[in-house]
Design an enzyme around this catalytic site. Structure first.
Site, PDB file in Angstrom:
ATOM      1  CD  GLU A 153      -2.879  -1.317   2.283  1.00 37.85           C
ATOM      2  OE1 GLU A 153      -2.283  -1.519   3.357  1.00 37.85           O
ATOM      3  OE2 GLU A 153      -4.114  -1.307   2.190  1.00 37.85           O
TER       4      GLU A 153
ATOM      5  CD  GLU B 293      -3.265  -6.425   3.695  1.00 35.68           C
ATOM      6  OE1 GLU B 293      -3.177  -7.177   2.706  1.00 35.68           O
ATOM      7  OE2 GLU B 293      -2.728  -5.308   3.737  1.00 35.68           O
TER       8      GLU B 293
END
Ligand SMILES: CC/C=C/CC(=O)SCCNC(=O)CCNC(=O)[C@H](O)C(C)(C)COP(=O)(O)OP(=O)(O)OC[C@H]1O[C@@H](n2cnc3c(N)ncnc32)[C@H](O)[C@@H]1OP(=O)(O)O
Length: 528
Positions: free
Chosen positions: A102, A122
């Site tokens: 990210e 995740e």
């Protein structure tokens, strides 16, 4: 993170948090401070972001998840980077995972070594890429591939990431040196086309069916897991909402997952898996050094092909065997087969001059009462229920069984009563957990994590519940103890329900987390 001024009006921000440069609060603050410094210094024209020790960044610091809410504030940093007026280039070596990717998506360009791996894993931790990952990735590579990568959590190698458009350049040399050169080449290029947050998600005519297929796929592939489905909802938000609202939806869904309990269990599993590789039993015994417990005799139930083979192995090892088979025909066949196998073995040994001791093998046709009546469950079409056909799945109550049970109750002076789902669950699970505490107390298992990982990998225990010992901690050890005491008082003939001393010791401390159990319960005995 370290801040360095480089020649040619460049700044370098290097993440440093061994072993994997995880995004601790200090690292995030360091990145932010470094970027602000570079932005306010008018002599700096571009910034390169990299990680120390040949790793870019493995994402958020998972060990800190229970203390803070990951992802949310870091998303603001990711947006700030995109809006900066000076080019920011990510130089990736090793891994860029989760928050690490990210961060890289926030940068205007991404350069990676050919052996680097990037991804958003995740879901494996019960959460979603909540620092803009679900909003930025589809803007960069489109919805179908984002769905694949985010719901599976699978990392991709640099070459695949280049093809997908996640990376801009892949090289075989030092990515920092390459990023330094590259930064000078792109100084005059406009930054606006590089800001993902201002782009829209590439549209497709069949978006609705893409999403409904994705929901159906994850329900089948990851039944019971919340994170994959919730990630799809976040990706839908990326398609249906402007960025400003999409990130709000992502935050909301991320928060829901963090609070779900599945996230706690899956994060426990992450560390449990890595710790079991490093553990040995507390007595320092191992299968290489342990001496076997004596086995005086063995019972084998069922004399099909497998059962016969098992009975033979033990018999040949000189261990007395009692083999049980309820079907008289099958019993006769098995007797003949085993006897002839043993005779062949005996004649081979006699020919080679070795001594032959006749093994003890007793055949018995008395089996469990239901099995005795030929009721082997689904495979024979009847057991506790009657099924539509052998191997059938449709079951209904069987009047034969009601009659059988009422006779059984009469013989054993038992009173019938209805048993709640809760009691069934508690008596099954808590006796299993009780046994787990017993083997911890005996030093047979080195840690609760070992027991949990065995249950997850070998017994189909749902990963998102973390294993039986973790489950005990989520219920609360005093509750488990109290329930076992209650059921044992009601059923003194069931020894599995008698609370183990190890559990009693731990419950006296309240509900300590599994990682503290061994230090609180004291050194285990050893049966190895
Ligand atoms: C801030 C915004 C929020 C975003 C959300 C996230 O980022 S969630 C985290 C997403 N990242 C991951 O899931 C990565 C998990 N780690 C791995 O897949 C692997 O560890 C690895 C990075 C590929 C490295 O694998 P390798 O086999 O080389 O080493 P180990 O697995 O043994 O790991 C070395 C030690 O590092 C610890 N560790 C790894 N990742 C993290 C992490 N993200 N946070 C905290 N600690 C991490 C790991 O536990 C090992 O520690 P030991 O003490 O040595 O056991």
């Amino acid at each position: 993170a370290e801040y360095l001024r480089l020649p040619h009006s460049l700044a370098l921000i290097r993440l440093r948090n061994p072993p994997v440069n995880a995004l601790s609060l200090a690292v995030v603050n360091g990145i932010r401070e470094g970027l602000q410094k570079a932005m306010s210094d008018h002599t700096i024209k571009a910034i390169v972001v990299c990680g120390a020790n040949d790793k870019f960044c493995a994402g958020a610091d998972i060990s800190s998840f229970s203390r803070s809410s990951p992802g949310i504030s870091f998303g603001v940093v990711v947006d700030e980077i995109q809006r900066y007026e000076k080019p920011v280039v990510a130089a990736i070596r090793g891994v860029a995972l989760g928050g690490g990717l990210e961060l890289a998506l926030g940068c205007h360009y991404r350069i990676a070594h050919a052996e680097a791996r990037v991804g958003l894993p995740e879901v494996a931790l019960g959460i979603l890429p909540g620092a803009r990952g679900t909003q930025l990735l589809p803007r960069l590579i489109g919805v179908p591939m984002s769905l694949d990568l985010i719901t599976s959590g699978r990392p991709v190698g640099a070459d695949e990431a280049l093809k997908l458009g996640i990376l801009d350049v892949v090289i075989n040399s030092d990515p920092v040196e390459e990023a330094v050169k590259f930064s000078q080449e792109i100084l005059d290029k406009p930054l606006e086309p590089r800001r993902l947050l201002n782009k829209s998600v590439p549209s497709l005519p069949n978006m609705d069916s893409i999403f409904s297929e994705a929901f159906a796929k994850v329900q089948k592939q990851y039944p019971g897991f919340l994170a994959p489905e919730t990630s799809i909802q976040a990706l839908q938000a990326a398609v249906n909402l402007p960025y400003k609202l999409g990130i709000k939806e992502e935050e909301k869904l991320a928060l829901y997952l963090q609070k779900s309990g599945q996230a706690r269990a899956l994060q426990y599993v992450f560390f449990a898996e890595s710790s079991v590789h490093k553990q040995s039993p507390p007595s320092v015994a191992s299968w290489q050094t342990a001496s076997p417990q004596p086995i005086s005799s063995v019972g084998v139930l069922g004399l099909g092909t497998m059962g016969r083979g098992i009975a033979m192995c033990f018999a040949k090892a000189g261990i007395p065997v009692v083999a049980v088979e309820s079907d008289p025909k099958q019993l006769e066949i098995a007797k003949k087969a085993v006897t002839s196998m043993l005779e062949r073995e005996a004649s081979k040994m006699q020919q080679s001059g070795r001594a032959w001791t006749k093994p003890t093998l007793t055949f018995s046709s008395s089996a469990d009462m239901l099995c005795e009546s030929g009721r082997f469950g689904q495979k024979t079409g009847k057991g506790w229920y009657q099924y539509d056909k052998p191997l059938g799945r449709v079951h209904r109550p069987d009047p034969w069984l009601s009659e059988f049970l009422s006779q059984y109750r009469e013989t054993h002076h038992l009173e019938s009563r209805s048993i709640s789902q809760e009691e069934i669950l508690e008596r099954c699970l808590y006796s299993l957990i009780n046994e787990g505490f017993r083997i911890l107390g005996e030093g047979i298992a080195a840690s609760p994590e070992q027991i949990d990982i065995i249950y997850l990998s070998g017994y189909g225990w749902p990963r998102y519940r973390g294993g039986p010992m973790f489950y005990a901690a989520t219920v609360g050890l005093p509750v488990v103890l109290e329930k076992l005491q209650k059921y044992y008082t009601q059923n003194p003939d069931v020894p599995q329900l008698e609370p183990s001393d190890y559990l009693k010791k731990l419950a006296a401390h309240g509900n300590p987390p599994p990682k503290d159990w061994q230090s609180l319960a004291g050194p285990p005995g050893s049966k190895l």
